[in-house]
Enzyme design. Structure first.
Site, mmCIF file in Angstrom:
data_model
loop_
_atom_site.group_PDB
_atom_site.id
_atom_site.type_symbol
_atom_site.label_atom_id
_atom_site.label_comp_id
_atom_site.label_asym_id
_atom_site.label_seq_id
_atom_site.Cartn_x
_atom_site.Cartn_y
_atom_site.Cartn_z
ATOM 1 N N ASP A 1 44.610 1.853 -11.762
ATOM 2 C CA ASP A 1 43.510 2.613 -11.364
ATOM 3 C C ASP A 1 42.577 1.237 -11.305
ATOM 4 O O ASP A 1 42.564 0.525 -11.978
ATOM 5 C CB ASP A 1 42.731 3.528 -12.243
ATOM 6 C CG ASP A 1 43.300 3.447 -13.408
ATOM 7 O OD1 ASP A 1 43.848 2.285 -14.264
ATOM 8 O OD2 ASP A 1 44.049 4.350 -14.267
ATOM 9 N N GLU B 1 42.670 13.324 -13.910
ATOM 10 C CA GLU B 1 42.310 14.175 -13.823
ATOM 11 C C GLU B 1 42.842 16.088 -14.232
ATOM 12 O O GLU B 1 43.011 16.171 -13.177
ATOM 13 C CB GLU B 1 40.381 14.202 -14.058
ATOM 14 C CG GLU B 1 40.194 13.053 -14.706
ATOM 15 C CD GLU B 1 39.689 12.707 -16.173
ATOM 16 O OE1 GLU B 1 40.746 12.965 -16.905
ATOM 17 O OE2 GLU B 1 38.682 11.990 -16.429
ATOM 18 N N HIS C 1 45.424 13.939 -18.577
ATOM 19 C CA HIS C 1 45.474 12.725 -17.560
ATOM 20 C C HIS C 1 46.459 11.640 -17.750
ATOM 21 O O HIS C 1 46.658 11.023 -18.828
ATOM 22 C CB HIS C 1 44.535 12.196 -16.703
ATOM 23 C CG HIS C 1 43.842 10.831 -17.791
ATOM 24 N ND1 HIS C 1 41.974 11.211 -17.987
ATOM 25 C CD2 HIS C 1 43.790 9.687 -18.130
ATOM 26 C CE1 HIS C 1 41.968 9.738 -18.864
ATOM 27 N NE2 HIS C 1 43.176 9.207 -19.207
ATOM 28 N N ASN D 1 43.355 14.690 -22.251
ATOM 29 C CA ASN D 1 43.035 15.862 -21.535
ATOM 30 C C ASN D 1 44.456 15.928 -20.590
ATOM 31 O O ASN D 1 44.279 17.050 -19.852
ATOM 32 C CB ASN D 1 41.758 15.768 -20.776
ATOM 33 C CG ASN D 1 41.873 14.534 -19.322
ATOM 34 O OD1 ASN D 1 42.379 14.379 -19.681
ATOM 35 N ND2 ASN D 1 40.787 14.585 -19.328
HETATM 36 C C1 F6R Z 1 44.114 3.405 -17.889
HETATM 37 C C2 F6R Z 1 45.002 4.268 -17.371
HETATM 38 C C3 F6R Z 1 44.674 5.696 -17.923
HETATM 39 C C4 F6R Z 1 44.749 5.683 -20.125
HETATM 40 C C5 F6R Z 1 44.588 6.177 -20.894
HETATM 41 C C6 F6R Z 1 44.699 6.318 -21.992
HETATM 42 O O1 F6R Z 1 44.785 2.602 -16.938
HETATM 43 O O2 F6R Z 1 45.112 4.808 -16.111
HETATM 44 O O3 F6R Z 1 45.467 7.048 -17.885
HETATM 45 O O4 F6R Z 1 45.737 5.044 -19.822
HETATM 46 O O5 F6R Z 1 43.082 6.715 -20.523
HETATM 47 O O6 F6R Z 1 44.313 5.628 -22.130
HETATM 48 P P1 F6R Z 1 44.394 4.762 -23.690
HETATM 49 O O7 F6R Z 1 45.175 4.043 -23.958
HETATM 50 O O8 F6R Z 1 42.914 3.627 -23.856
HETATM 51 O O9 F6R Z 1 44.285 5.613 -25.498
#
Ligand code: F6R
Length: 245
Positions: free
Chosen positions: A68, A143, A138, A136
């Site tokens: 992303d 989301e 995702h 959550n």
């Molecule tokens: C990042 C992404 C998100 C993260 C998620 C967890 O490219 O796509 O899905 O993997 O928000 O983030 P962290 O690892 O910082 O807790």
């Protein structure tokens, strides 16, 4: 069951384990296509992988595809996911930036950029996808409520995700509202998936993803339908998986 759960003593051990499997893939297939997440979770993986390249692993033929990218950050912003992945993955592994593909968050037409990215991934074919998970549930920036059928698309971050990512910005308000993200259908096309999660704040999301119903309300639950997923957890993130089994 196709979803393997591995409990590790800590984040460095989990990173080492996942990096060992990535290194094996690269030795086996030097032109592998690897999907990469940003955020804190995969950083131990990238650190451990850099030790393999220091020791002679040649990753120069690998193509890396980001999950992303934020929309609307100025070019070169240090928190753009291109900049982050160059910092934590590409430079430490001694690779050329052109081996990294990231959705174009600065495109005049984000929908067109999403379509182009989806087409590029479809042609490349991801061999192995690294994922983190949001509190959550995702994955990528899909989301809760995102259709399982979604391909790469423009999305709006929830307030809770913006708050969680505020640690990388001066304030929550400075976190972009929109992004481009691989869709759940895009992620599910990867040959193999390695999810990494650590910390008690991830425990409920992990349990819902691996033990709960498969529902669009928990995007990561779709992974239960993938034939080859490994979920790498530290003991804190694994707590609720035990409770709910
Ligand atoms: C990042 C992404 C998100 C993260 C998620 C967890 O490219 O796509 O899905 O993997 O928000 O983030 P962290 O690892 O910082 O807790």
């Amino acid at each position: 069951m196709t979803l393997d759960i591995e409990i590790c003593s800590g984040t460095e051990a989990a990173g080492q384990q996942v990096a060992a499997r990535i290194a094996a893939l690269i030795r086996d297939k030097p032109d592998a296509v690897i999907g990469v997440a940003t955020g804190s979770s995969p950083e131990p993986v990238y650190r451990a992988l850099a030790r393999y390249t220091d020791d002679g692993l040649d990753a120069s033929g690998v193509r890396w595809f980001a999950l992303d990218e934020y929309i609307g950050l100025p070019p070169g912003h240090p928190q753009s996911y291109r900049a982050v992945l160059e910092r934590v993955l590409i430079r430490p592994l001694g690779l050329h930036p052109t081996s990294l593909h990231v959705p174009d968050g600065g495109a005049a037409d984000p929908d067109e950029a999403a379509e182009a990215y989806e087409a590029a991934i479809a042609v490349a074919g991801v061999d192995l996808q690294i994922l983190g998970i949001g509190e959550n549930g995702h994955i990528g920036f899909n989301e809760p409520g995102t259709p399982f059928s979604a391909t790469t698309h423009r999305a709006t971050l929830t307030e809770s995700t913006r708050r969680a990512n505020a640690r990388f910005f001066p304030s929550t308000n400075a976190v972009p509202v929109e992004c481009l993200t691989q869709g759940l259908a895009t992620i599910m096309r990867a040959g193999r998936i390695e999810l990494v999660a650590s910390g008690s704040h991830k425990a409920d999301a992990v349990a819902a993803a691996v033990r709960g119903p498969v529902t669009e309300q928990c995007p990561a639950s779709i992974l239960q339908r993938h034939p080859d997923v490994r979920v790498n957890l530290d003991t804190d993130a694994a707590v609720a998986v035990y409770e709910s089994s």
